[in-house]
Structure formats: structure tokens, C-alpha cells
Design an enzyme around this catalytic site. Structure first.
Site, PDB file in Angstrom:
ATOM      1  N   ARG A 231     -11.680  -8.150 -38.919  1.00  0.00           N
ATOM      2  CA  ARG A 231     -12.227  -9.467 -38.590  1.00  0.00           C
ATOM      3  C   ARG A 231     -12.714 -10.151 -39.863  1.00  0.00           C
ATOM      4  O   ARG A 231     -13.356  -9.528 -40.722  1.00  0.00           O
ATOM      5  CB  ARG A 231     -13.386  -9.341 -37.598  1.00  0.00           C
ATOM      6  CG  ARG A 231     -12.930  -8.987 -36.178  1.00  0.00           C
ATOM      7  CD  ARG A 231     -12.138 -10.126 -35.569  1.00  0.00           C
ATOM      8  NE  ARG A 231     -11.732  -9.883 -34.184  1.00  0.00           N
ATOM      9  CZ  ARG A 231     -10.566  -9.363 -33.818  1.00  0.00           C
ATOM     10  NH1 ARG A 231      -9.698  -8.987 -34.752  1.00  0.00           N
ATOM     11  NH2 ARG A 231     -10.260  -9.215 -32.541  1.00  0.00           N
ATOM     12  N   GLU A 260     -10.485 -19.302 -38.111  1.00  0.00           N
ATOM     13  CA  GLU A 260      -9.047 -19.236 -37.835  1.00  0.00           C
ATOM     14  C   GLU A 260      -8.652 -20.302 -36.819  1.00  0.00           C
ATOM     15  O   GLU A 260      -9.372 -20.495 -35.833  1.00  0.00           O
ATOM     16  CB  GLU A 260      -8.682 -17.837 -37.317  1.00  0.00           C
ATOM     17  CG  GLU A 260      -8.923 -16.745 -38.343  1.00  0.00           C
ATOM     18  CD  GLU A 260      -8.465 -15.367 -37.874  1.00  0.00           C
ATOM     19  OE1 GLU A 260      -8.005 -15.243 -36.722  1.00  0.00           O
ATOM     20  OE2 GLU A 260      -8.576 -14.412 -38.657  1.00  0.00           O
ATOM     21  N   HIS A 279      -3.273 -13.430 -39.708  1.00  0.00           N
ATOM     22  CA  HIS A 279      -3.775 -12.567 -38.633  1.00  0.00           C
ATOM     23  C   HIS A 279      -2.631 -12.115 -37.727  1.00  0.00           C
ATOM     24  O   HIS A 279      -2.701 -12.219 -36.495  1.00  0.00           O
ATOM     25  CB  HIS A 279      -4.851 -13.269 -37.811  1.00  0.00           C
ATOM     26  CG  HIS A 279      -5.823 -12.302 -37.191  1.00  0.00           C
ATOM     27  ND1 HIS A 279      -7.127 -12.628 -36.902  1.00  0.00           N
ATOM     28  CD2 HIS A 279      -5.683 -11.004 -36.806  1.00  0.00           C
ATOM     29  CE1 HIS A 279      -7.736 -11.574 -36.365  1.00  0.00           C
ATOM     30  NE2 HIS A 279      -6.874 -10.580 -36.303  1.00  0.00           N
TER      31      HIS A 279
END
Length: 310
Positions: A231, A260, A279
Site C-alpha cells: 500500500r 491512486e 498497482h
């Protein structure tokens, strides 16, 4: 009699998962759902379950669905779900732990190798017509120490690959038990002090937010490599950028970010020795299926338990 609804915070779900949920109405929230979208859909369909791929699950979303019994994460990280709010409302939160472990561990190792071997920089140089054999030296990982923070399914798999490459593996995880003999369990101070590379594989909590910061980076070996496929909130991004620019961190490979999608322009853009991916560590065809099936099974398990109680 109409079917009970399952809300999916995305535009799709693996067919294998849908087959498990055939007795429910599946409601999709779209590719980039926002909290108001989820509130509106929850109010309209009153789902008994939510499968979370994108967006946040806030108290407002929960309150819009009085029949909600389970919030099932399509993945392992549940930091996008307000767990105290769910607990207060008697809603169970589950995760597809381990379903994407191979994919994310592979991404972490890919980023580590890309950093150690200057893959991106050399590729750009080659395409520009340069031949840097006489001036470039890569980092050999054999015999180096890698610190693994978080020893769940993903961290353990990454550690196994690192061990197979003859790296020394040290790990920190206060909850880990029955670790393989090649993982030396240490405290965080040892991780910072002794690691040539550090890979993050822990969930984001209020206690470990900005775990990698100016102080911890200063405690690392000069020239450390930082990898994060967990994360973004685990890293103080401004501190990492400063450490990259000073040379304290030789390179970093990041697959997750504090915000994000990553904002543009961003201070990380065009930063040398920084390898970025959006990601996608857990975004493979196999992981998509595995996470969908696990998330669906978790929904069914909770709803089945509720029906038994009734």
C-alpha cells in the site's frame, strides 16, 4: 420472488465467480465508481453483500444498504473498507487472502531485479543508440540481504524466491508463525540496519502509516533498494524522493501510491532510479479468477452462516 443483490464495485467479475453467485442479482458499479455512486446503487438495490474491487466502502455506503451482511474484498488489502463502522453495524469484512500471492510476489521480484539491474535505464539508453558496457555495473543480488516486512502469503512467497536466488532473507512480522528456516525473524531496527533491499508486504494500518520515512530511511544502508507492492501509505513519498535524490536510496520500485490513480504531474515523474507500475501486481488473468472465486466464496460463507442463525 426477486433475487437478493450483490454489489460489485467494478465493471466485471470472473465468470467462475459469477457461476458461484448465480442465485443472486449482480449489480456492477462501473470501472471507476465513487462513493456517491455506491451510495446510490446501495439505496436502489439494498445488497446483502458487496464485493470490493475499487473505491472506498464508507459508513454512508453501509447505511444505504440495510440488508448488508458482508463486505468481501477482491484481494487481500482491506484498508479501503471502514472496518470499525462495519463491525458496529454487524457487517462482516472478509478478504481473499493469498489468492493473488503468486502474482504480487512476482511483481515485487520483478521490481527488485529491475532496480538492481538498471533494466529501465539501460533499455532507454539502448533505444537511444548507446552501448554502456564499459561504464555500467549492476548490483548482484546473490549474497545480499533482503528485508521482508510482512510475512503473509505474499511476503513468504517473495522470501522463497529470494532464498532460491541465494539471498539472505530477514523478515519482520509480529503475527507470523511457523516461518520457514531460511527466514530470519528480526525487529524493524534490524531490517533498516542490515538490508541491502527492503520489500514491503504488510497491510496498511494507522500504526504503520509512513513506516518508511525520513528517520527509517536514514537508518538504512546507503544505497538501499526499496520495493513496495503493498500500500502506498506505507511510504512517506516526499521522504523517499529526497532519499533518492541524495543517494541514500539507490533505487526504488513502486506499484502502489499514496493517492491512486497517481496524480499528474507528480514529483515522481522523470525521477532517475525510480521504477513505477500502476498497482498491477495482482492484475493477472489467473489472479483475477482466483480473487473472484475467493471473494464469492467468502460472501456465500457469511450469508450461509447468517441463514443458519435465522
Amino acid at each position: 420472488m426477486s433475487k437478493q443483490a450483490i454489489l460489485v464495485t467494478a465493471a466485471d467479475l470472473a465468470p467462475q465467480a459469477l457461476a458461484l453467485l448465480q442465485d443472486f442479482e449482480i449489480v456492477y458499479a462501473g470501472k471507476t465508481p465513487q462513493v456517491p455512486d455506491l451510495v446510490a446503487l446501495a439505496s436502489r438495490h439494498d445488497p446483502v453483500g458487496i464485493i470490493v474491487r475499487y473505491s472506498q466502502i464508507t459508513p454512508e455506503v453501509m447505511d444505504a444498504a440495510p440488508s448488508l451482511r458482508v463486505i468481501s474484498k477482491h484481494g487481500s488489502g482491506t484498508d479501503t473498507i471502514d472496518k470499525p463502522a462495519a463491525k458496529a453495524r454487524g457487517i462482516e469484512v472478509t478478504a481473499a487472502a493469498g489468492a493473488n500471492a503468486p502474482a504480487v510476489a512476482e511483481q515485487a521480484m520483478t521490481l527488485l531485479l529491475a532496480c538492481a539491474k538498471s533494466v529501465v535505464k539501460l533499455n532507454e539508453r539502448m533505444h537511444a543508440g548507446y552501448w554502456d558496457k564499459a561504464t555500467h555495473k549492476s548490483v548482484e543480488l546473490c549474497g545480499r540481504t533482503v528485508g521482508v516486512v510482512g510475512l503473509g502469503a505474499i511476503g513468504r512467497r517473495f522470501a522463497r524466491v529470494a532464498h532460491a536466488m541465494d539471498m539472505r532473507v530477514i523478515g519482520f512480522d509480529p503475527f507470523a508463525k511457523d516461518l520457514p528456516e531460511y527466514v530470519e525473524q528480526v525487529d524493524l531496527a534490524t531490517i533498516w540496519r542490515e538490508s541491502d533491499a527492503i520489500s514491503l508486504h504488510c497491510p496498511l494500518t494507522s500504526e504503520n502509516r509512513a513506516l518508511v520515512n525520513a528517520t527509517t530511511l536514514a537508518a538504512c544502508k546507503k544505497g538501499v533498494i526499496i520495493v513496495n507492492t503493498a500500500r502506498g501509505g506505507l511510504i512517506d513519498e516526499a521522504a523517499l524522493l529526497q532519499a533518492l535524490q541524495s543517494g541514500q536510496v539507490a533505487s526504488a520500485g513502486l506499484d502502489s501510491f499514496a493517492v491512486e490513480p497517481m496524480t499528474a504531474p507528480h514529483p515522481f515523474h522523470h525521477q532517475p532510479n525510480l521504477v513505477l507500475s500502476p498497482h498491477i501486481g495482482g492484475v493477472t488473468n489467473d489472479a483475477y479468477v482466483n480473487m473472484g472465486i475467493a471473494a464469492a466464496k467468502n460472501v456465500l460463507a457469511v450469508l450461509g452462516a447468517h441463514s443458519l442463525v435465522r
